[in-house]
Design a protein around this motif. Sequence first.
Motif, PDB file in Angstrom:
ATOM      1  N   CYS A  14       0.801  -1.227   0.000  1.00  0.00           N
ATOM      2  CA  CYS A  14       0.000   0.000   0.000  1.00  0.00           C
ATOM      3  C   CYS A  14       0.836   1.281   0.000  1.00  0.00           C
ATOM      4  CB  CYS A  14      -0.966   0.006   1.184  1.00  0.00           C
ATOM      5  SG  CYS A  14      -0.167   0.204   2.792  1.00  0.00           S
ATOM      6  N   GLY A  15       2.129   1.154   0.303  1.00  0.00           N
ATOM      7  CA  GLY A  15       3.008   2.323   0.306  1.00  0.00           C
ATOM      8  C   GLY A  15       2.986   3.131   1.588  1.00  0.00           C
ATOM      9  N   ARG A  16       2.212   2.681   2.583  1.00  0.00           N
ATOM     10  CA  ARG A  16       2.108   3.397   3.859  1.00  0.00           C
ATOM     11  C   ARG A  16       3.358   3.170   4.707  1.00  0.00           C
ATOM     12  NH1 ARG A  16       0.100   2.525   9.271  1.00  0.00           N
ATOM     13  NH2 ARG A  16      -0.248   0.329   8.906  1.00  0.00           N
ATOM     14  N   SER A  17       3.790   4.209   5.420  1.00  0.00           N
ATOM     15  CA  SER A  17       4.872   4.090   6.387  1.00  0.00           C
ATOM     16  C   SER A  17       4.270   3.577   7.693  1.00  0.00           C
ATOM     17  CB  SER A  17       5.525   5.453   6.600  1.00  0.00           C
ATOM     18  OG  SER A  17       6.504   5.368   7.600  1.00  0.00           O
ATOM     19  N   TYR A  18       4.937   2.613   8.333  1.00  0.00           N
ATOM     20  CA  TYR A  18       4.424   2.070   9.588  1.00  0.00           C
ATOM     21  C   TYR A  18       5.573   1.659  10.494  1.00  0.00           C
ATOM     22  CZ  TYR A  18       5.497  -2.599   7.755  1.00  0.00           C
ATOM     23  OH  TYR A  18       6.145  -3.708   7.259  1.00  0.00           O
ATOM     24  N   THR A  19       5.311   1.601  11.798  1.00  0.00           N
ATOM     25  CA  THR A  19       6.331   1.188  12.768  1.00  0.00           C
ATOM     26  C   THR A  19       5.901  -0.039  13.565  1.00  0.00           C
ATOM     27  OG1 THR A  19       5.448   2.753  14.386  1.00  0.00           O
ATOM     28  CG2 THR A  19       7.302   3.511  13.035  1.00  0.00           C
ATOM     29  N   GLU A  20       4.675  -0.503  13.353  1.00  0.00           N
ATOM     30  CA  GLU A  20       4.197  -1.693  14.059  1.00  0.00           C
ATOM     31  C   GLU A  20       4.946  -2.936  13.546  1.00  0.00           C
ATOM     32  OE1 GLU A  20       0.830   1.173  13.334  1.00  0.00           O
ATOM     33  OE2 GLU A  20       2.141   0.078  11.992  1.00  0.00           O
ATOM     34  N   ARG A  21       4.753  -4.030  14.262  1.00  0.00           N
ATOM     35  CA  ARG A  21       5.335  -5.293  13.835  1.00  0.00           C
ATOM     36  C   ARG A  21       4.739  -5.681  12.480  1.00  0.00           C
ATOM     37  NH1 ARG A  21       6.085 -10.028  17.980  1.00  0.00           N
ATOM     38  NH2 ARG A  21       7.234  -8.280  18.782  1.00  0.00           N
ATOM     39  N   PRO A  22       5.571  -6.071  11.509  1.00  0.00           N
ATOM     40  CA  PRO A  22       5.041  -6.402  10.183  1.00  0.00           C
ATOM     41  C   PRO A  22       4.292  -7.729  10.169  1.00  0.00           C
ATOM     42  CG  PRO A  22       7.392  -6.806  10.243  1.00  0.00           C
ATOM     43  CD  PRO A  22       7.022  -6.169  11.557  1.00  0.00           C
ATOM     44  N   SER A  23       3.471  -7.883   9.144  1.00  0.00           N
ATOM     45  CA  SER A  23       2.752  -9.134   8.891  1.00  0.00           C
ATOM     46  C   SER A  23       3.419  -9.827   7.712  1.00  0.00           C
ATOM     47  CB  SER A  23       1.295  -8.855   8.538  1.00  0.00           C
ATOM     48  OG  SER A  23       0.629  -8.257   9.609  1.00  0.00           O
ATOM     49  N   LEU A  24       3.322 -11.127   7.663  1.00  0.00           N
ATOM     50  CA  LEU A  24       3.818 -11.878   6.514  1.00  0.00           C
ATOM     51  C   LEU A  24       2.661 -12.045   5.540  1.00  0.00           C
ATOM     52  CD1 LEU A  24       6.142 -13.394   5.208  1.00  0.00           C
ATOM     53  CD2 LEU A  24       5.423 -15.435   6.435  1.00  0.00           C
ATOM     54  N   SER A  25       2.877 -11.625   4.302  1.00  0.00           N
ATOM     55  CA  SER A  25       1.828 -11.704   3.295  1.00  0.00           C
ATOM     56  C   SER A  25       1.407 -13.145   3.062  1.00  0.00           C
ATOM     57  CB  SER A  25       2.322 -11.089   1.982  1.00  0.00           C
ATOM     58  OG  SER A  25       1.386 -11.287   0.955  1.00  0.00           O
ATOM     59  N   ARG A  26       0.139 -13.351   2.842  1.00  0.00           N
ATOM     60  CA  ARG A  26      -0.389 -14.680   2.498  1.00  0.00           C
ATOM     61  C   ARG A  26      -0.256 -14.946   1.005  1.00  0.00           C
ATOM     62  NH1 ARG A  26      -4.638 -16.509   6.200  1.00  0.00           N
ATOM     63  NH2 ARG A  26      -4.456 -15.259   8.071  1.00  0.00           N
ATOM     64  N   GLU A  28       2.386 -13.272  -1.189  1.00  0.00           N
ATOM     65  CA  GLU A  28       3.780 -13.236  -1.607  1.00  0.00           C
ATOM     66  C   GLU A  28       4.658 -13.469  -0.387  1.00  0.00           C
ATOM     67  OE1 GLU A  28       4.727  -9.805  -4.243  1.00  0.00           O
ATOM     68  OE2 GLU A  28       2.716  -9.169  -3.648  1.00  0.00           O
ATOM     69  N   ASP A  29       5.918 -13.765  -0.614  1.00  0.00           N
ATOM     70  CA  ASP A  29       6.849 -13.969   0.491  1.00  0.00           C
ATOM     71  C   ASP A  29       7.497 -12.627   0.850  1.00  0.00           C
ATOM     72  OD1 ASP A  29       8.355 -15.249   2.428  1.00  0.00           O
ATOM     73  OD2 ASP A  29       9.931 -15.847   1.033  1.00  0.00           O
ATOM     74  N   ILE A  30       6.665 -11.704   1.383  1.00  0.00           N
ATOM     75  CA  ILE A  30       7.127 -10.377   1.771  1.00  0.00           C
ATOM     76  C   ILE A  30       6.486  -9.985   3.090  1.00  0.00           C
ATOM     77  CG2 ILE A  30       7.569  -9.528  -0.573  1.00  0.00           C
ATOM     78  CD1 ILE A  30       4.818  -8.116  -0.458  1.00  0.00           C
ATOM     79  N   GLN A  31       7.107  -9.017   3.760  1.00  0.00           N
ATOM     80  CA  GLN A  31       6.523  -8.456   4.968  1.00  0.00           C
ATOM     81  C   GLN A  31       5.716  -7.225   4.573  1.00  0.00           C
ATOM     82  OE1 GLN A  31       9.798  -7.839   7.668  1.00  0.00           O
ATOM     83  NE2 GLN A  31       9.531  -9.886   8.517  1.00  0.00           N
ATOM     84  N   ILE A  32       4.514  -7.115   5.141  1.00  0.00           N
ATOM     85  CA  ILE A  32       3.600  -6.026   4.825  1.00  0.00           C
ATOM     86  C   ILE A  32       3.112  -5.384   6.117  1.00  0.00           C
ATOM     87  CG2 ILE A  32       2.866  -6.960   2.595  1.00  0.00           C
ATOM     88  CD1 ILE A  32       0.446  -8.216   3.965  1.00  0.00           C
TER      89      ILE A  32
END
Length: 65
Positions: A14-26, A28-32
């Motif tokens: 989404c392009g949003r800046s965040y500082t919370e703990r990331p989620s693992l995408s269901r 793709e193999d990326i953190q979101i």
Amino acid sequence: MKSEIREPRICPKCGRSYTERPSLSRVEDIQICPDCGTREALDAIGVSAEEQEKIISIIHRNYAE
């Protein structure tokens, strides 16, 4: 309780800046960001995009308190 300061990240979905703990995408193999992670989880169980936004706004409202 240990206070943890996190560096800002940019969500590749989404392009949003965040500082919370990331989620693992269901998808793709990326953190979101947590919001995109929530959207993916809700989408996986068939929740409409409109309802997803309502749920996410409730989550944000409850964390702001």
